[in-house]
Design an enzyme around this catalytic site. Structure first.
Site, PDB file in Angstrom:
ATOM      1  N   GLY A   1      -6.087   9.185   2.508  1.00  0.00           N
ATOM      2  CA  GLY A   1      -6.638   8.227   3.456  1.00  0.00           C
ATOM      3  C   GLY A   1      -5.605   7.880   4.514  1.00  0.00           C
TER       4      GLY A   1
ATOM      5  N   VAL B   1      -1.754   8.833  10.756  1.00  0.00           N
ATOM      6  CA  VAL B   1      -0.599   9.738  10.812  1.00  0.00           C
ATOM      7  C   VAL B   1       0.662   9.008  10.357  1.00  0.00           C
ATOM      8  CG1 VAL B   1      -0.144   9.195  13.253  1.00  0.00           C
ATOM      9  CG2 VAL B   1       0.734  11.323  12.280  1.00  0.00           C
TER      10      VAL B   1
ATOM     11  N   TYR C   1       5.090   9.890   9.038  1.00  0.00           N
ATOM     12  CA  TYR C   1       6.196  10.839   8.988  1.00  0.00           C
ATOM     13  C   TYR C   1       6.895  10.721   7.641  1.00  0.00           C
ATOM     14  CZ  TYR C   1      10.908  12.700   9.699  1.00  0.00           C
ATOM     15  OH  TYR C   1      12.071  13.396   9.551  1.00  0.00           O
TER      16      TYR C   1
ATOM     17  N   CYS D   1       0.654   5.281  11.725  1.00  0.00           N
ATOM     18  CA  CYS D   1      -0.550   4.770  11.056  1.00  0.00           C
ATOM     19  C   CYS D   1      -1.669   4.440  12.047  1.00  0.00           C
ATOM     20  CB  CYS D   1      -0.215   3.558  10.186  1.00  0.00           C
ATOM     21  SG  CYS D   1       1.060   3.924   8.973  1.00  0.00           S
TER      22      CYS D   1
END
Length: 201
Positions: A68, A71, A73, A165
């Protein structure tokens, strides 16, 4: 029934595939597992991830994941804890599990003198409005995989090249920038113990 595995530094994609296999083949008797790891530099897009949040990823790989969220890192010096849990057996809902993981990070950070909070509008853990921990889960066969990431002592610059996010301008922080020096192994022990303590017995 809980096994803890310390995997060390592992490729994201192969670890993700291993989680999928574990979840696919587990049954009602399979013990839950917690995997502790770190990943080489990689951007991951969640199921709802929009590519416009990738601003300038350069040479760092981008992987479309099945967790869920948007994006994020991952890189060395960031603690990753994957929670492979039978949530039906534990009688946990997905939102309850997210909250449990957030609170485990908050409890752990408090042990290092860091005051952190969760936000109802945006899953994860924050210190002074900067994100220090992320949560992303997938549920299959009433079982969870993926889990949480916690920024410990890493190069945060790759976060500048994404809308973390999915939020434009969201800043990130880490333990090292908050004056705390701790190994990933010790931090993992603290967070894992908090998770275990919070899980229904």
């Amino acid at each position: 029934m809980l096994e803890i595995r310390d995997l060390g530094l592992q490729d994201y994609e192969s670890t993700w595939q291993a989680m999928q296999r574990f979840t696919q083949h587990r049954d009602a008797e399979t013990a839950d597992e917690i995997w502790i790891t770190e990943h080489p530099p990689v951007y991951t897009l969640g199921l709802n991830g929009k590519r416009e949040h990738l601003l300038n990823t350069g040479t760092i790989r981008v992987i479309n994941s099945d967790r869920g969220g948007q994006v994020t890192y991952h890189g060395p010096g960031q603690l990753i804890i994957y929670t492979l849990l039978d949530i039906k057996r534990l009688n946990l809902g997905v939102r309850q599990l997210v909250t449990l993981l957030e609170q485990a990070v908050i409890v752990s950070l408090a042990q290092y003198g860091i005051i952190a909070v969760a936000r109802p509008d945006a899953p994860g853990v924050y210190v002074n409005d900067k994100k220090i921990g992320s949560i992303g889960l997938r549920i299959k066969k009433n079982c969870s995989y993926h889990g949480l990431s916690l920024n410990n002592c890493m190069d945060l610059r790759p976060f500048d090249h994404i809308n973390t996010c999915g939020y434009s301008g969201l800043e990130v922080t880490q333990l090292a920038d908050l004056g705390v020096t701790v190994s990933n192994a010790d931090l993992a022990l603290s967070v894992t113990q908090a998770i275990i303590k919070a899980l229904p017995q």
